[in-house]
Every structure is written in structure tokens, then in C-alpha cells.
Design an enzyme around this catalytic site. Structure first.
Site, PDB file in Angstrom:
ATOM      1  N   ASP A 442       0.999  -1.219   0.123  1.00  0.00           N
ATOM      2  CA  ASP A 442       0.007  -0.019  -0.096  1.00  0.00           C
ATOM      3  C   ASP A 442       0.978   1.435   0.020  1.00  0.00           C
ATOM      4  O   ASP A 442       2.122   1.089   0.131  1.00  0.00           O
ATOM      5  CB  ASP A 442      -1.030  -0.088   0.960  1.00  0.00           C
ATOM      6  CG  ASP A 442      -2.343   0.623   0.916  1.00  0.00           C
ATOM      7  OD1 ASP A 442      -2.498   1.259  -0.144  1.00  0.00           O
ATOM      8  OD2 ASP A 442      -3.114   0.240   1.743  1.00  0.00           O
ATOM      9  N   ASP A 506     -10.533   2.049  -3.458  1.00  0.00           N
ATOM     10  CA  ASP A 506     -10.833   1.731  -1.883  1.00  0.00           C
ATOM     11  C   ASP A 506     -12.265   1.503  -1.928  1.00  0.00           C
ATOM     12  O   ASP A 506     -12.640   1.075  -0.928  1.00  0.00           O
ATOM     13  CB  ASP A 506     -10.194   2.865  -1.033  1.00  0.00           C
ATOM     14  CG  ASP A 506      -8.802   2.305  -0.560  1.00  0.00           C
ATOM     15  OD1 ASP A 506      -8.278   1.245  -0.967  1.00  0.00           O
ATOM     16  OD2 ASP A 506      -8.192   3.280   0.153  1.00  0.00           O
TER      17      ASP A 506
END
Length: 702
Positions: A442, A506
Site C-alpha cells: 500500500d 478503496d
């Protein structure tokens, strides 16, 4: 005039290599076939200068070019305008499968620079361009810009690019291709949620299945620029490159800089043709994932930071029962990480939460037959962490000037040798200790005031991250890595040289995902786009959606789940089991076939699908986004089918809404057999769906 022509997949690139100046790009686009008369037909007028304006591989003022220069730099302010001339004959390699490679060497001896230009036309019809400049003089030569630029013809009158935000990436915006410059500069230090990804020029009104289009993508994960320029003299250009910060590239004598690859694609058949060429380009890579893309369960929206062994093992039990193949432990497992305000950078398993390490969980998951994945955010650090306290000099910043916080984070200077070594050791050690199969890598904030070793440091950071990823994979060749960046903020061909898929966004809100996956899918094939079923209530938008619509949306990607499965009813688990079984059956088609999108006349609904290369198998999704204007929606004309074949059409109940009533239950609901010509030109009578409902069709040709 001496012409060089590379051609592949109905595309061609034609250069005038008569010399002594850099080759002039005469044509990029549709394959013209014979070049008889080409030179005379394409000879430009002499307009502003006494010689015809040449659009060379690196347009320059020395040639009379007054637009965006391909190369810009100086030697302490001197020699600001380069005059490159050939230093040898262009090297040409023709690929028997189509396309080939051209290498051009040039120099400006007085300015003290040498340039190597590489142009590769792949068999898929994609042109890759890269330039390398070397300082051949004494002292330092500062590079300000080095971009790949190709001309587009006058009929390209519209532009399409993309913007976005977290968590609403890849939102299209159209404009007229007017005189002047259309420049998309990205200064976020990574690709960015608002990055265009593709800058496309096309004929007026181009669509998915119609019109000529020319597109460019810069394969770089740091600061970059995409640009389109049109001038009154009839010249239009498309291109871009790395966006260099002041003083970021200062070449000592003998040092060189290579630009990132710029990918150019052309299609005479609309956006789907462009997309098809790019997908095939990626699928032809030796590193492209060819194994079946496993069904993923990611724990984030299931447990968030609530890491308890009993809860996670129970989640894994249910996941294995319904057919999940990969279990990914997300954020919250490492030292001091109880929320998002602390712990980043301390890549040690937290003994308070995991007194026996991750072994009990990993062993349990493996005992169920599942692969194991683990979340990292290696490039970031919380000020509240042991790493930040012990090594403040590892922060990517001017000493004494930490950048503004974002998401309670600052950036780790991965190009710092000690920081790099620390990350490599911790990641590699954990992968080895637990036999990790998969990393979710990430990157949750922009880089601001990025300074490495006293200079602007975005480039150094980007190269160091590439190097780190490559070394981790070299040490663990079976490891798969996902590029996640707050969702879809680092999606580019540069990062995909080192990773196996991207986290597309997301948000698991299926309605938002329809658009995000549709437009990200111009650049990437479905198998590279993570697409998960989340809870009915999306935590990013607070929108509710029924399971069939969420399942249909996630089907068209690398599918997975992000949901607390232990909270589901047996009926819901049965639905998920059926969906996973369907995905496993269809993924050989979904992850190898041609992606197609209909130019459906109703903007309230979208129709898209995947068709096998041989035309024998296809699957389509008809998704209602908002309420239709008409009581009787327009017919579903299925694109991409072989008109000469006969197809059996059936609705897939696992991912389709239950229909009832005359307007919602067409006569073909229980199946129909028709020719590809009928299905693509006349189409099927569309049922009237409500917003956030979908119908998925499977077609077979005997």
C-alpha cells in the site's frame, strides 16, 4: 527522402530518415499499405520559417518548432537550445510477427550531449518510445525535460482524459482539441488518484466501437506529464514523460538519463480497439500472471483493526467453506498498530496481539488449503513509531523541515541506503518466516517537499521503490505483489513491471465500481484489477446495494471478498458459494478474452462484456445505473460477436436480479438461440431494471 516503416495490427509508424537531422515522424496511425507517393503526399508547407516544419523525434526550436520541446536542458545556463544531428545510420530490426525496433543515435557536439532514441512497435500495434541522453561534455549538464512526442492527424478533434479522487478514480472528461496546450501534470510523487492514465485524441464523437483514436500512457510511477498540443499551422502532437523537479537530474560527465517508456496506441475501431491493443501488449509480457487468478478474501472491511485469533480463524473457516483461495491479513498486525495514528514503519509482529507470532493464524489458514497474504505500507512512517524516533534522518524531507502530515503519515526515504536495507530485511524476513504467498503493498499519501540527499527526491524515491520490489521478487520468485495506493492512485505500466495486480479503488460500492472498473479497464485487462464484494452498506459512500449487483460487478476483474463472512446467513453464504463457483468457471474467459463495451444509447445503463478470441464464448453484464427515462429501454445489442456464428444465450442467475412482471421479464429470459449478426445489430429486448440492478448473460456457440 528515405522512409522507414514499421507496421503491425493495422497500425503503422513512418519515419523520414534522410538525415542529417533527427528523423522526422511522417505518420503514426492507420497502416497506409504501399508507401508509393507517400513522401510527396505528406510534404509539409514552409510556413513560419523558410524550410518545411519537421516534426522530429525530439521537436526543437533549432528546427523552427515553437511548441513543446522534446528535450530541454543546459550547461549552467549555456547551450539551452540543442541541435541534434545523426551520428550513424538508424538501426532497424523487423519482427517477423509484426512491428520491429528502430534505434537512432544523435548528438550535439558543441553542447556536449548524446541521445539514443528507441522506438518499438509491438506485434500488438503498440508503439513504445524512450530517449536516453548522456552528458558527453565537461562539467554538469542539467536536464529539464525529455519527452516522447508523436504527431496526430488533423481529424483528431476531441480529447478524452480522466480525473478522480479517493475513492472515485478514473472519471472521464471530454473536451474539444483546440489550439494550444492541454497539459496534465502530476506532482503528487506517485501516479495519483486524479492521474489521467490515458490521454486520448479522436475523431469527433468517437465511442467504444466507432471512430479513430490515438492514445498515450506514460509508464512511470512518479511525477509525470501527459500533453496534447494543436497549432494553427495544422500540427498536432500527443505525448509526455517524467516531470522533473528543479535540479532533480544533473548529469556529471559520462552520466546518462533514460526517460520512462511512453506507450502509444492507435485504433480505427474506437476505444475498444485501443483497449484491446493495450491489453494484448500487457498479456504478451513474460511476467504477466498466467495462472488462474485466485479468489481473495481481504480482512480489511471484515475486521478493520480488530485482530483477534479466534475471530480471524473463524473468518478463514467460512472463507474456505465457500471456495475462497487466498486469505490476506490487512492492516493492524504490526508493532503498536491499534489504529491509523501509530506503528507504520515498525514491521515486526506485535507481541501483545500475537504472542505466538502470526504462526497460529498462518498455520490454520494453510491447513484449510488457502494461500496467505500480508499487508504492508513500506514507503510510509507514522511519527508515532519506533522507526521515526530512532531514525528521523530516514524521512523523505529537507533536514529540520518535515512535510505536512497526511493520514498521520510522513514518507520514508526509500533511496536512503539504510532505510532501503531495513525494508528489504524486514519484508524478506517476514515472507520467509511465514511462507507468505502474496503482499498487498500500500501507499496512502502524496509525496510533498520530497528531498533526498539535499535535492528534489521524487525520481530517486521512485527508482528505489522499483529496485526494492524487484529485489523482494528476486529473493522470493513465487511471491505475488499487489500495488495498492489508497486504492487506485498508483496504476501505471511502470509499477506493473514489478507487481501482479492493482487494487482498483478503496471503494467496494458496486455502483461507483462500475465506472471505476470501466475506465481503468481501458488501460488494464480484468485479471490485473482487484474487484471485491464488500458489505451491503458501503463504508466509503453509505450506499446500499443488493448482493447480485455487487457480485456481477466484482465478477469482471480479479475477484474477491472484503466482508465479515461470519455475520452472513446460510442463504447469503450459498449465494456467495454459487458466485465463486461461477467465477472459477468463467475466469479462463474473463482473463484472456477481448473486453467489449457497447455504445448503448441509454446513459442510465451500461452494457459490457468479454468475448473469447475465437468467438465461441462470451459473457455480458447489463447494469442499470440510474432510473431509465423510457418505459421500454433500448435493445441490448451485444458487441464483439462473430456475425456468422449461432449463439445460445442464457441468463446467469448467480449474478442477475430476479425479474417479475411483463416489463421486467422478456420472452428470451429462459434462453434464446440467435445469430451473432442478430444479437449485435438488432439485439435483445431489454428488461426494465431498477437502479443498481444488473443482468449477466452467457453465450456459447456450438
Amino acid at each position: 527522402m528515405t522512409l522507414l516503416c514499421l507496421r503491425a495490427n493495422d497500425s503503422a509508424l513512418v519515419l523520414d530518415v534522410s538525415g542529417p537531422k533527427l528523423p522526422r515522424v511522417l505518420h503514426w496511425g492507420a497502416d497506409p499499405g504501399s508507401l508509393e507517393g507517400f513522401a510527396l503526399a505528406t510534404q509539409p508547407f514552409a510556413l513560419q520559417v523558410d524550410e518545411p516544419m519537421p516534426i522530429t523525434l525530439l521537436p526543437a526550436q533549432a528546427d523552427g518548432w515553437l511548441g513543446r520541446p522534446g528535450l530541454a536542458g543546459h550547461r549552467d545556463g549555456t547551450w539551452p537550445f540543442q541541435r541534434l544531428t545523426l551520428t550513424g545510420e538508424p538501426q532497424v530490426e523487423v519482427d517477423p510477427a509484426g512491428g520491429g525496433r528502430i534505434v537512432v543515435e544523435s548528438a550535439d557536439a558543441a553542447a556536449g550531449i548524446e541521445v539514443v532514441s528507441e522506438l518499438v512497435l509491438s506485434p500488438q500495434g503498440v508503439v513504445r518510445v524512450r530517449h536516453t541522453v548522456t552528458n558527453s561534455g565537461d562539467g554538469v549538464w542539467t536536464l529539464d525535460r525529455l519527452e516522447a512526442l508523436l504527431p496526430v492527424p488533423g481529424q483528431a478533434r476531441e480529447l478524452l482524459d480522466f480525473t478522480g479522487r479517493w475513492p472515485r478514480e478514473k472519471q472521464p472528461q471530454r473536451s474539444e482539441f483546440q489550439h494550444g496546450s492541454h497539459v496534465r501534470e502530476n506532482r503528487r510523487g506517485h501516479t495519483g488518484h486524479d492521474a489521467t492514465g490515458l490521454l486520448i485524441a479522436g475523431t469527433p464523437g468517437f465511442g467504444f466501437r466507432s471512430g479513430e483514436v490515438w492514445g498515450v500512457h506514460i509508464g512511470w510511477s512518479g511525477d509525470h506529464v501527459h500533453a496534447a498540443e494543436r497549432f494553427a499551422d495544422g500540427v498536432s502532437l500527443l505525448g509526455g514523460g517524467e516531470l522533473l523537479l528543479p535540479g532533480e537530474v544533473r548529469l556529471a560527465s559520462g552520466e546518462a538519463y533514460a526517460s520512462p517508456w511512453a506507450y502509444f496506441a492507435y485504433s480505427a475501431a474506437g476505444l475498444d480497439g485501443l483497449s484491446s491493443a493495450l491489453h494484448r501488449e500487457l498479456r504478451a509480457r513474460p511476467s504477466h500472471p498466467h495462472s488462474a487468478r485466485p479468489v481473495v478474501l481481504n480482512t480489511w472491511e471484515a475486521v478493520y483493526f480488530d485482530h483477534r485469533l479466534d475471530r480471524l480463524t473463524a473468518l478463514a473457516d467460512v472463507a474456505a467453506r465457500i471456495g475462497v483461495e487466498r486469505f490476506v491479513l490487512d492492516d493492524g498486525w504490526f508493532l503498536g498498530r491499534r489504529d491509523d495514528k501509530a506503528g507504520l514503519g515498525d514491521w515486526y509482529v506485535d507481541p501483545e496481539v500475537w504472542p505466538n507470532g502470526l504462526h497460529p493464524l498462518v498455520d490454520h489458514v494453510r491447513g484449510l488449503g488457502l494461500q496467505v497474504g500480508l499487508w504492508f505500507e513500506p514507503e510510509m512512517v507514522n511519527p508515532r513509531s519506533r522507526l521515526a524516533e530512532e531514525h528521523p534522518d530516514w524521512v523523505l524531507a529537507t533536514p529540520g523541515r518535515w512535510p505536512v502530515l497526511a493520514r498521520n503519515q510522513v514518507i520514508l526515504d526509500v533511496a536512503h541506503p539504510d532505510a532501503y536495507a531495513y525494508l528489504l530485511d524486514r519484508i524478506s524476513s517476514l515472507v520467509t518466516e511465514y511462507g507468505i504467498d502474496y503482499i498487498k503493498w500500500d501507499h496512502n499519501r502524496d509525496l510533498v517537499e520530497a528531498v533526498h540527499a539535499g535535492r528534489a527526491g521524487v525520481r530517486a524515491q521512485t527508482l528505489a521503490v522499483y529496485s526494492l520490489l524487484a529485489e523482494v521478487r528476486r529473493r522470493h520468485p513465487k511471491l505475488e505483489i499487489e500495488s495498492c495506493s489508497g486504492g487506485g492512485a498508483r496504476i501505471d505500466y511502470g509499477i506493473l513491471e514489478h507487481t501482479d495486480r492493482v487494487w482498483t479503488s478503496d471503494t467496494n460500492d458496486a455502483l461507483e465500481r462500475q465506472a471505476i472498473q470501466r475506465w481503468t479497464g481501458l488501460l488494464l485487462p480484468p485479471e490485473l484489477m482487484g474487484a471485491h464484494i464488500g458489505p451491503p452498506h458501503a463504508h466509503t459512500t453509505s450506499r446500499y446495494a443488493d448482493l447480485p449487483f455487487r457480485a456481477a460487478t466484482a465478477l469482471f476483474g480479479h475477484a474477491g471478498l472484503e466482508w465479515d463472512l461470519t455475520s452472513l446467513s446460510e442463504a447469503e453464504l450459498a449465494q456467495l458459494t454459487a458466485w465463486i463457483t461461477l467465477y472459477k468457471r468463467l475466469r479462463p474467459l474473463l482473463h484472456t478474452g477481448d473486453v467489449v463495451r457497447a455504445d448503448h444509447p441509454d446513459p442510465a445503463a451500461w452494457l459490457h462484456g468479454v468475448v473469447a478470441a475465437d468467438g465461441t464464448h462470451a459473457v455480458y453484464c447489463y447494469a442499470q445505473l440510474t432510473a431509465p427515462l423510457d418505459l421500454a429501454p433500448p435493445a441490448l445489442r451485444l458487441p464483439g460477436l462473430d456475425p456468422a456464428r449461432t449463439y445460445e444465450v442464457r441468463v446467469l442467475p448467480e449474478v442477475s436480479v430476479e425479474l417479475g412482471g411483463s416489463a421486467r421479464n422478456p420472452a428470451w429470459r429462459d434462453g434464446v438461440t440467435a445469430s451473432g449478426a442478430v444479437l449485435s445489430t438488432v439485439g435483445l429486448r431489454a428488461p426494465r431494471l431498477n437502479p443498481a440492478e444488473s443482468l449477466v448473460l452467457e453465450l456459447h456457440s456450438p
